[in-house]
Design a protein around this motif. Structure first.
Motif, PDB file in Angstrom:
ATOM      1  N   GLN A   1       0.825  -1.207   0.000  1.00  0.00           N
ATOM      2  CA  GLN A   1       0.000   0.000   0.000  1.00  0.00           C
ATOM      3  C   GLN A   1       0.862   1.261   0.000  1.00  0.00           C
TER       4      GLN A   1
ATOM      5  N   GLU B   1      -0.211  13.265   3.301  1.00  0.00           N
ATOM      6  CA  GLU B   1      -1.555  12.714   3.034  1.00  0.00           C
ATOM      7  C   GLU B   1      -2.105  11.938   4.227  1.00  0.00           C
ATOM      8  N   ILE B   2      -1.249  11.134   4.874  1.00  0.00           N
ATOM      9  CA  ILE B   2      -1.750  10.256   5.937  1.00  0.00           C
ATOM     10  C   ILE B   2      -1.470  10.779   7.346  1.00  0.00           C
TER      11      ILE B   2
ATOM     12  N   ASP C   1      -5.792   4.405  13.397  1.00  0.00           N
ATOM     13  CA  ASP C   1      -6.233   5.580  12.645  1.00  0.00           C
ATOM     14  C   ASP C   1      -5.339   5.826  11.423  1.00  0.00           C
TER      15      ASP C   1
ATOM     16  N   SER D   1      -6.166   3.151   8.783  1.00  0.00           N
ATOM     17  CA  SER D   1      -7.397   3.443   8.037  1.00  0.00           C
ATOM     18  C   SER D   1      -7.173   4.587   7.047  1.00  0.00           C
ATOM     19  N   LYS D   2      -6.324   5.566   7.394  1.00  0.00           N
ATOM     20  CA  LYS D   2      -5.993   6.638   6.450  1.00  0.00           C
ATOM     21  C   LYS D   2      -5.235   6.082   5.242  1.00  0.00           C
TER      22      LYS D   2
ATOM     23  N   ASP E   1      -5.367   2.975   4.094  1.00  0.00           N
ATOM     24  CA  ASP E   1      -6.330   2.189   3.309  1.00  0.00           C
ATOM     25  C   ASP E   1      -7.244   3.099   2.485  1.00  0.00           C
ATOM     26  N   GLY E   2      -7.733   4.170   3.097  1.00  0.00           N
ATOM     27  CA  GLY E   2      -8.603   5.108   2.377  1.00  0.00           C
ATOM     28  C   GLY E   2      -7.895   5.798   1.221  1.00  0.00           C
ATOM     29  N   ALA E   3      -6.636   6.191   1.448  1.00  0.00           N
ATOM     30  CA  ALA E   3      -5.865   6.855   0.390  1.00  0.00           C
ATOM     31  C   ALA E   3      -5.606   5.898  -0.777  1.00  0.00           C
TER      32      ALA E   3
ATOM     33  N   ARG F   1      -7.445   3.144  -1.618  1.00  0.00           N
ATOM     34  CA  ARG F   1      -8.710   2.832  -2.301  1.00  0.00           C
ATOM     35  C   ARG F   1      -9.204   3.986  -3.173  1.00  0.00           C
ATOM     36  N   SER F   2      -9.000   5.210  -2.724  1.00  0.00           N
ATOM     37  CA  SER F   2      -9.473   6.349  -3.518  1.00  0.00           C
ATOM     38  C   SER F   2      -8.691   6.498  -4.824  1.00  0.00           C
ATOM     39  N   ARG F   3      -7.474   5.998  -4.861  1.00  0.00           N
ATOM     40  CA  ARG F   3      -6.645   6.111  -6.068  1.00  0.00           C
ATOM     41  C   ARG F   3      -6.604   4.820  -6.883  1.00  0.00           C
TER      42      ARG F   3
END
Length: 186
Positions: free
Chosen positions: A27, A44-45, A66, A69-70, A72-74, A76-78
């Motif tokens: 990741q 970013e994170i 936390d 999860s940041k 993972d979110g970054a 998935r969004s890309r």
């Protein structure tokens, strides 16, 4: 958004799924490739660039929840937009698009033949050239009617004229009163 645009978006959501990297190292490496540097990923994170580099090397394997999860979110969004873009490129280059619809389908034909529009249920695989035209039109902000015309022209060529081997006198094919339309992007 028009009916055709919604159907293409739905096909993208259903068809273009590929799992993002699962490991922390994978990741972080993906994010570094996307953002260009460990410093940009850190911003970013919400960690330091040194922490990002420790995650990349594997020296630190378990970030706080936390931060995880940041990350993972970054990712998935890309991740998914890149996968979708690659699959659209494949469909437009070689795979083509399968269109399934129930709509009023009509055409202009030579005198003495019936050209009355009527509801038909069709499932037709359109070649890559039509997929490319459809994606280009969608990206350029084409109206629903313009995209219908591209699909209708594809139906004329592939379904009605069988690539030029029959029904050569047909012109002005139209696709109206769509009951439903679905796409399968190959």
């Amino acid at each position: 958004m028009g009916e055709i645009d919604d159907a293409i978006a739905r096909a993208e959501q259903e068809t273009f799924t590929q799992e993002p990297p699962k490991t922390l190292k994978g990741q972080i490496n993906f994010l570094v490739r996307q953002l260009g540097s460990a410093k940009a990923v850190a911003a970013e994170i919400g960690v330091t660039a040194d922490s990002v580099n420790r995650y990349r090397r594997g020296a630190r394997k378990h970030p706080p929840k936390d931060i995880a999860s940041k990350i993972d979110g970054a990712v998935r969004s890309r991740w998914q937009p890149g996968v979708r873009k690659g699959r659209r490129r494949h469909a437009a280059a070689t795979g083509g698009v399968t269109v399934e619809t129930r709509a009023r389908f009509g055409y202009t034909a030579p005198v003495g033949t019936t050209d009355d529009g009527r509801f038909r249920r069709l499932t037709v695989h359109l070649p890559a050239t039509y997929a490319q035209r459809l994606f280009d039109a969608r990206e350029a902000g084409a109206s629903d009617q313009q995209m219908r015309e591209i699909i209708a022209e594809g139906f004329k060529d592939v379904y009605l004229q069988d690539g030029g081997s029959r029904a050569l006198g047909l012109s002005d094919v139209s696709l109206n009163d769509i009951d439903y339309i679905d796409f399968d992007l190959k």
